[in-house]
Scaffold this motif. Structure first.
Motif, short mmCIF file in Angstrom:
data_model
loop_
_atom_site.label_atom_id
_atom_site.label_comp_id
_atom_site.label_asym_id
_atom_site.label_seq_id
_atom_site.Cartn_x
_atom_site.Cartn_y
_atom_site.Cartn_z
N LEU A 260 0.82 -1.21 0.00
CA LEU A 260 0.00 0.00 0.00
C LEU A 260 0.86 1.26 0.00
O LEU A 260 1.78 1.40 0.80
N HIS A 261 0.55 2.17 -0.92
CA HIS A 261 1.17 3.49 -0.87
C HIS A 261 0.35 4.42 0.01
O HIS A 261 0.88 5.07 0.92
N SER A 262 -0.95 4.50 -0.25
CA SER A 262 -1.83 5.39 0.52
C SER A 262 -3.28 4.95 0.35
O SER A 262 -3.64 4.25 -0.59
N ALA A 263 -4.11 5.38 1.31
CA ALA A 263 -5.52 5.04 1.30
C ALA A 263 -6.34 6.31 1.54
O ALA A 263 -5.90 7.22 2.25
N TYR A 264 -7.55 6.34 0.93
CA TYR A 264 -8.39 7.54 0.98
C TYR A 264 -9.85 7.14 1.17
O TYR A 264 -10.29 6.09 0.72
N LEU A 265 -10.59 8.03 1.83
CA LEU A 265 -12.04 7.93 1.90
C LEU A 265 -12.64 8.90 0.90
O LEU A 265 -12.05 9.95 0.63
N TYR A 266 -13.80 8.57 0.37
CA TYR A 266 -14.55 9.54 -0.41
C TYR A 266 -16.04 9.29 -0.22
O TYR A 266 -16.44 8.29 0.38
N ASP B 218 -8.94 12.80 -14.71
CA ASP B 218 -9.97 11.85 -14.34
C ASP B 218 -9.69 11.38 -12.91
O ASP B 218 -10.07 12.04 -11.95
N MET B 219 -9.00 10.26 -12.75
CA MET B 219 -8.75 9.77 -11.40
C MET B 219 -7.80 10.67 -10.61
O MET B 219 -7.87 10.72 -9.38
N GLY B 220 -6.91 11.36 -11.31
CA GLY B 220 -6.04 12.31 -10.61
C GLY B 220 -6.85 13.41 -9.95
O GLY B 220 -6.67 13.73 -8.77
N TRP B 221 -7.76 13.99 -10.73
CA TRP B 221 -8.66 15.01 -10.18
C TRP B 221 -9.51 14.43 -9.06
O TRP B 221 -9.68 15.07 -8.01
N PHE B 222 -10.03 13.23 -9.26
CA PHE B 222 -10.88 12.61 -8.26
C PHE B 222 -10.15 12.48 -6.92
O PHE B 222 -10.68 12.82 -5.87
#
Length: 266
Positions: free
Chosen positions: A44-50, A118-122
């Motif tokens: 894992l590099h990093s994890a995020y909530l959305y 796309d995913m970068g902006w997201f």
């Protein structure tokens, strides 16, 4: 309705934070953090909530938990298997969520030029850091412009036949409910993205998104409001999402392509 979700210079303000997580969902977030770290370890590099949980707008028993995981490598089968177990575990252990979802991406892809709008902006604008270094620091700032709108939701026409096929295959009421929610959400988001460059703002609130859309397309306002209602209260009657896919969907895809163009093939 004045534009919001952007700063004084017209750049997106990052929505959501761990500080906005409601008390009812704090144990879910804590468990997600521990389970992700245990399941992926050094991969894992990093994890995020959305979604609604980090925005502080989640409804106990109705809202789902959404996670984005950035791995040091492109996801493999074992990573996808771990994501399914992770999502199922969270859903089964916490009645305050109605399902959990995990998106998996390789770090290099999230930072690639191809995913910049796309995913970068997201990740940079709609995701809240949960674990590890924040990749948003390696991405540019974003404005609600036509390029962003095209590269995020400019592929609706390609999605419609897939949705029809999935609706044909859905047998259980629970399957139809999940499909109706996903389809309705996507259509409302696409409607907002269609008018976003003209409005000059951003919101993840689905009823508000429908109202912003309605200012520019009053003839389709009732359908978009209905889609927002289904996104919040999914239905088990397949005729409801079918009507959205067969009527609102094709019109929206055609108008999107005419005004903004088609998403660059991935």
């Amino acid at each position: 309705m004045e534009p919001r979700g952007v700063d004084a210079y017209g750049y997106f303000e990052r929505e959501g934070s761990l500080g906005r997580v409601q008390e009812a969902f704090a144990p879910v977030v804590a468990a997600a953090r521990a389970l992700v770290a245990d399941a992926y370890g050094p991969r894992l590099h990093s994890a995020y909530l959305y979604g609604s949980v980090p925005r502080g707008t989640a409804c106990p028993g109705r809202s789902d938990l959404d996670l984005l995981l950035a791995l040091h490598h492109e996801p493999a089968d074992e990573d996808r298997d771990a994501a399914e177990v992770l999502a199922r575990t969270l859903d089964e252990e916490f009645p305050q969520i109605d399902g959990a979802g995990v998106l998996l991406y390789g770090r290099a892809r999230l930072l690639s030029e191809q995913e910049r709008y796309d995913m970068g902006w997201f990740l940079a604008c709609l995701c809240t850091p949960l674990l590890g270094p924040d990749l948003a620091e390696e991405l540019p700032r974003y404005r609600p412009d036509p390029v962003l709108a095209r590269e995020t939701n400019g592929d609706l026409a390609a999605l419609l036949p897939r949705w029809r096929a999935r609706l044909d295959e859905a047998a259980a009421p629970g399957d139809v409910r999940r499909l109706s929610r996903g389809i309705a959400r996507h259509l409302v988001r696409t409607g907002l993205m269609l008018v976003m460059p003209r409005w000059g703002g951003w919101t993840s609130d689905l009823p508000e998104s429908a109202e912003v859309f309605a200012r520019y397309y009053p003839q389709r306002a009732a359908q978009m409001r209905a889609a927002a209602a289904v996104a919040l209260e999914p239905v088990s009657d397949p005729s409801v999402p079918r009507a959205l896919v067969d009527d609102l969907g094709p019109w929206l895809a055609e108008e999107y392509t005419a005004r903004l163009g088609t998403k660059t093939p991935r």
